[in-house]
Motif scaffolding. Structure first.
Motif, PDB file in Angstrom:
ATOM      1  N   ALA A  42     -14.926  58.257  11.755  1.00 12.25           N
ATOM      2  CA  ALA A  42     -13.866  59.284  11.813  1.00 12.25           C
ATOM      3  C   ALA A  42     -14.241  60.372  12.823  1.00 12.25           C
ATOM      4  CB  ALA A  42     -13.634  59.889  10.430  1.00 12.25           C
ATOM      5  N   HIS A  43     -15.536  60.705  12.879  1.00 12.31           N
ATOM      6  CA  HIS A  43     -15.969  61.742  13.826  1.00 12.31           C
ATOM      7  C   HIS A  43     -15.699  61.297  15.265  1.00 12.31           C
ATOM      8  CE1 HIS A  43     -18.106  65.309  15.102  1.00 12.31           C
ATOM      9  NE2 HIS A  43     -18.731  64.557  16.000  1.00 12.31           N
ATOM     10  N   GLY A  44     -15.926  60.005  15.520  1.00 12.05           N
ATOM     11  CA  GLY A  44     -15.669  59.480  16.866  1.00 12.05           C
ATOM     12  C   GLY A  44     -14.209  59.642  17.260  1.00 12.05           C
ATOM     13  N   ARG A  45     -13.317  59.424  16.292  1.00  8.38           N
ATOM     14  CA  ARG A  45     -11.885  59.617  16.600  1.00  8.38           C
ATOM     15  C   ARG A  45     -11.630  61.086  16.952  1.00  8.38           C
ATOM     16  NH1 ARG A  45      -7.978  56.042  13.925  1.00  8.38           N
ATOM     17  NH2 ARG A  45      -8.220  56.951  11.873  1.00  8.38           N
ATOM     18  N   GLY A  46     -12.242  61.975  16.201  1.00  6.84           N
ATOM     19  CA  GLY A  46     -12.080  63.408  16.491  1.00  6.84           C
ATOM     20  C   GLY A  46     -12.630  63.760  17.870  1.00  6.84           C
ATOM     21  N   GLU A  47     -13.805  63.234  18.206  1.00  3.81           N
ATOM     22  CA  GLU A  47     -14.432  63.538  19.502  1.00  3.81           C
ATOM     23  C   GLU A  47     -13.518  63.177  20.664  1.00  3.81           C
ATOM     24  OE1 GLU A  47     -18.037  61.295  19.684  1.00  3.81           O
ATOM     25  OE2 GLU A  47     -19.263  63.048  19.202  1.00  3.81           O
ATOM     26  N   ALA A  48     -12.822  62.050  20.527  1.00  8.08           N
ATOM     27  CA  ALA A  48     -11.951  61.606  21.624  1.00  8.08           C
ATOM     28  C   ALA A  48     -10.858  62.646  21.873  1.00  8.08           C
ATOM     29  CB  ALA A  48     -11.341  60.248  21.292  1.00  8.08           C
ATOM     30  N   PHE A  49     -10.283  63.176  20.789  1.00  8.06           N
ATOM     31  CA  PHE A  49      -9.242  64.199  20.960  1.00  8.06           C
ATOM     32  C   PHE A  49      -9.845  65.498  21.491  1.00  8.06           C
ATOM     33  CE2 PHE A  49      -6.986  61.262  18.232  1.00  8.06           C
ATOM     34  CZ  PHE A  49      -5.752  61.237  18.854  1.00  8.06           C
ATOM     35  N   ASP A  50     -11.057  65.791  21.065  1.00  7.39           N
ATOM     36  CA  ASP A  50     -11.694  67.028  21.525  1.00  7.39           C
ATOM     37  C   ASP A  50     -11.948  66.965  23.033  1.00  7.39           C
ATOM     38  OD1 ASP A  50     -12.439  69.579  20.890  1.00  7.39           O
ATOM     39  OD2 ASP A  50     -14.501  69.075  20.336  1.00  7.39           O
ATOM     40  N   TYR A  51     -12.294  65.786  23.505  1.00 11.75           N
ATOM     41  CA  TYR A  51     -12.511  65.592  24.944  1.00 11.75           C
ATOM     42  C   TYR A  51     -11.231  65.932  25.705  1.00 11.75           C
ATOM     43  CZ  TYR A  51     -16.269  63.498  27.704  1.00 11.75           C
ATOM     44  OH  TYR A  51     -17.356  63.298  28.506  1.00 11.75           O
ATOM     45  N   ILE A  52     -10.104  65.432  25.181  1.00  6.74           N
ATOM     46  CA  ILE A  52      -8.817  65.677  25.852  1.00  6.74           C
ATOM     47  C   ILE A  52      -8.476  67.171  25.808  1.00  6.74           C
ATOM     48  CG2 ILE A  52      -6.334  65.147  25.863  1.00  6.74           C
ATOM     49  CD1 ILE A  52      -7.080  62.391  24.678  1.00  6.74           C
ATOM     50  N   LYS A 181       0.964  72.584  -3.597  1.00  7.92           N
ATOM     51  CA  LYS A 181       0.000  73.505  -2.980  1.00  7.92           C
ATOM     52  C   LYS A 181       0.327  73.719  -1.501  1.00  7.92           C
ATOM     53  CE  LYS A 181      -2.953  71.433  -6.291  1.00  7.92           C
ATOM     54  NZ  LYS A 181      -2.677  72.388  -7.344  1.00  7.92           N
ATOM     55  N   VAL A 182      -0.011  74.893  -1.009  1.00  9.28           N
ATOM     56  CA  VAL A 182       0.055  75.118   0.434  1.00  9.28           C
ATOM     57  C   VAL A 182      -1.236  74.539   1.004  1.00  9.28           C
ATOM     58  CG1 VAL A 182       0.096  76.871   2.258  1.00  9.28           C
ATOM     59  CG2 VAL A 182       1.440  77.210   0.177  1.00  9.28           C
ATOM     60  N   VAL A 183      -1.117  73.712   2.058  1.00  4.14           N
ATOM     61  CA  VAL A 183      -2.304  73.049   2.608  1.00  4.14           C
ATOM     62  C   VAL A 183      -2.513  73.444   4.067  1.00  4.14           C
ATOM     63  CG1 VAL A 183      -3.404  70.810   3.115  1.00  4.14           C
ATOM     64  CG2 VAL A 183      -1.962  71.060   1.083  1.00  4.14           C
ATOM     65  N   ALA A 184      -3.731  73.886   4.364  1.00  8.21           N
ATOM     66  CA  ALA A 184      -4.141  74.077   5.763  1.00  8.21           C
ATOM     67  C   ALA A 184      -5.161  72.987   6.065  1.00  8.21           C
ATOM     68  CB  ALA A 184      -4.762  75.452   5.963  1.00  8.21           C
ATOM     69  N   ALA A 185      -4.995  72.314   7.204  1.00  5.91           N
ATOM     70  CA  ALA A 185      -5.891  71.196   7.531  1.00  5.91           C
ATOM     71  C   ALA A 185      -6.501  71.383   8.907  1.00  5.91           C
ATOM     72  CB  ALA A 185      -5.099  69.891   7.493  1.00  5.91           C
ATOM     73  N   ILE A 186      -7.815  71.140   8.982  1.00  9.58           N
ATOM     74  CA  ILE A 186      -8.495  71.146  10.280  1.00  9.58           C
ATOM     75  C   ILE A 186      -8.550  69.700  10.738  1.00  9.58           C
ATOM     76  CG2 ILE A 186     -10.602  71.746  11.528  1.00  9.58           C
ATOM     77  CD1 ILE A 186     -11.317  73.644   9.206  1.00  9.58           C
ATOM     78  N   ASP A 187      -7.904  69.406  11.841  1.00  8.81           N
ATOM     79  CA  ASP A 187      -7.847  68.017  12.311  1.00  8.81           C
ATOM     80  C   ASP A 187      -7.601  68.009  13.812  1.00  8.81           C
ATOM     81  OD1 ASP A 187      -7.288  65.337  12.843  1.00  8.81           O
ATOM     82  OD2 ASP A 187      -6.276  65.046  10.920  1.00  8.81           O
ATOM     83  N   LEU A 188      -8.519  67.403  14.542  1.00 10.59           N
ATOM     84  CA  LEU A 188      -8.397  67.367  15.999  1.00 10.59           C
ATOM     85  C   LEU A 188      -7.262  66.476  16.485  1.00 10.59           C
ATOM     86  CD1 LEU A 188     -12.167  67.350  16.944  1.00 10.59           C
ATOM     87  CD2 LEU A 188     -10.453  68.831  18.008  1.00 10.59           C
ATOM     88  N   ASN A 189      -6.768  65.620  15.614  1.00 16.78           N
ATOM     89  CA  ASN A 189      -5.733  64.670  16.028  1.00 16.78           C
ATOM     90  C   ASN A 189      -4.356  65.145  15.568  1.00 16.78           C
ATOM     91  OD1 ASN A 189      -4.059  62.539  16.468  1.00 16.78           O
ATOM     92  ND2 ASN A 189      -5.082  61.135  15.049  1.00 16.78           N
ATOM     93  N   PRO A 190      -3.548  65.698  16.499  1.00 22.30           N
ATOM     94  CA  PRO A 190      -2.237  66.199  16.067  1.00 22.30           C
ATOM     95  C   PRO A 190      -1.264  65.087  15.688  1.00 22.30           C
ATOM     96  CG  PRO A 190      -2.468  66.416  18.448  1.00 22.30           C
ATOM     97  CD  PRO A 190      -3.778  65.918  17.942  1.00 22.30           C
ATOM     98  N   PHE A 191      -1.625  63.823  16.014  1.00 20.47           N
ATOM     99  CA  PHE A 191      -0.777  62.690  15.643  1.00 20.47           C
ATOM    100  C   PHE A 191      -1.010  62.256  14.190  1.00 20.47           C
ATOM    101  CE2 PHE A 191      -1.311  62.191  20.204  1.00 20.47           C
ATOM    102  CZ  PHE A 191      -0.055  61.815  20.647  1.00 20.47           C
ATOM    103  N   SER A 192      -2.112  62.673  13.590  1.00 23.97           N
ATOM    104  CA  SER A 192      -2.468  62.120  12.272  1.00 23.97           C
ATOM    105  C   SER A 192      -1.457  62.539  11.210  1.00 23.97           C
ATOM    106  CB  SER A 192      -3.864  62.587  11.857  1.00 23.97           C
ATOM    107  OG  SER A 192      -3.807  63.934  11.420  1.00 23.97           O
ATOM    108  N   ARG A 193      -1.414  61.778  10.140  1.00 25.96           N
ATOM    109  CA  ARG A 193      -0.504  62.123   9.040  1.00 25.96           C
ATOM    110  C   ARG A 193      -0.893  63.484   8.472  1.00 25.96           C
ATOM    111  NH1 ARG A 193      -1.096  58.038   4.738  1.00 25.96           N
ATOM    112  NH2 ARG A 193      -3.190  58.021   5.590  1.00 25.96           N
ATOM    113  N   THR A 194      -2.205  63.736   8.375  1.00 20.93           N
ATOM    114  CA  THR A 194      -2.663  65.045   7.873  1.00 20.93           C
ATOM    115  C   THR A 194      -2.088  66.164   8.721  1.00 20.93           C
ATOM    116  OG1 THR A 194      -4.734  64.068   7.158  1.00 20.93           O
ATOM    117  CG2 THR A 194      -4.728  66.446   7.436  1.00 20.93           C
TER     118      THR A 194
END
Ligand code: ATP
Length: 264
Positions: A42-52, A181-194
């Motif tokens: 999962a971290h690798g998926r995040g890294e790819a978006f962070d690179y962009i 609940k109100v949910v705040a999510a930290i997620d590098l992938n803006p495409f994700s369902r989260t």
């Protein structure tokens, strides 16, 4: 411990130093039983978006962090949900944010085992946490999440009105939203369902986002309730997501037309 954090192995001058340090924390977390192999992927998926994104916190992410902190400071019962990756990457920031906002930390895992919960609680305690929910609490189930994935603490996430999650899958975010609940999510992938389902989407690397949240919480906890509520009312998550996509598009279209990337 792999020991690669030693400067001889990853010199500070290395252009990818910060990224390599995060990898090393995850590997150490894996060796200590906090992180599962799936978390490394999962971290690798995040890294790819962070690179962009150019590996930096953009203004749209700062707006989202500010709104999340405003919620934490005004909610009746805010909770910070912690999984293995979050605990391995940013234990100190999680503890500081919890102290500044009064939102307890609760260990909540997709791949749940008592040993893993114990290891993560222990790790957070080593980084200064006094109370961590997850072990020995009265257990309840979040409707819509099968098996052990839905187990939460009654006095924690179950009764929370606001939950901060990070590096999570979409099912959990959806289940938390369905539970009101109100949910705040930290997620590098803006495409994700989260990212798409959260009320507040922080498109930023979790360690950077949490560090910023700590800084903002220290400043904003002196604010009046009215001022905090204004931050919440003026927040527009669709606009934030749209800016995240635009930031990616700009860097990609520059690279596509010139063949070189824009330096951050
Ligand atoms: P969803 O179910 O929401 O569509 P997913 O299937 O990608 O998402 P996971 O596999 O659990 O869910 O991945 C976790 C998410 O966290 C991914 O979107 C990934 O981009 C993101 N992520 C990974 N590492 C980090 C990090 N260090 N900071 C922020 N986000 C991260």
């Amino acid at each position: 411990m792999s020991g690669a954090l030693d400067e001889w192995v990853i010199p500070r001058s290395h252009p990818r130093y910060h990224s390599l340090v995060l990898r090393e924390r995850l590997v150490e977390g894996f060796e200590k039983g906090l992180v599962v192999p799936q978390g490394l992927i999962a971290h690798g998926r995040g890294e790819a978006f962070d690179y962009i994104l150019g590996e930096r916190t953009h203004p749209f992410a700062e707006r989202a962090v500010r709104a999340a902190v405003a919620y934490m400071l005004t909610s009746r019962h805010p909770v910070i949900s912690v999984n293995g990756n979050m605990a391995a990457l940013a234990p100190r920031e999680l503890v500081q944010l919890s102290e500044l906002t009064g939102a307890p930390l609760e260990v909540n895992l997709f791949y749940r085992s008592e040993e893993r919960v114990k290891a993560i609680v222990q790790h957070l305690r080593e980084h200064g946490a006094e109370v961590v929910l997850g072990l020995g609490c009265s257990k309840k189930r979040l409707p819509g999440l099968e098996s052990a994935r839905g187990i939460v603490c009654e006095e924690g996430i179950y009764s929370a009105d606001f939950v901060l999650v990070g590096i999570e899958d979409g099912d959990r975010t959806e289940a938390l939203r369905r539970a009101g609940k109100v949910v705040a999510a930290i997620d590098l992938n803006p495409f994700s369902r989260t990212a798409q389902k959260a009320d507040i989407t922080i498109v930023d690397e979790a360690t950077r986002a949490l560090r910023l949240a700590v800084r903002l919480a220290a400043e904003m906890r002196g604010w009046s309730r009215g001022r905090l509520e204004e931050v919440i009312q003026s927040y527009d998550n669709r606009a934030v997501l749209s800016e995240a996509f635009k930031a990616m598009l700009e860097r990609l279209s520059h690279a596509a037309s010139k063949g070189v990337i824009l330096e951050p």
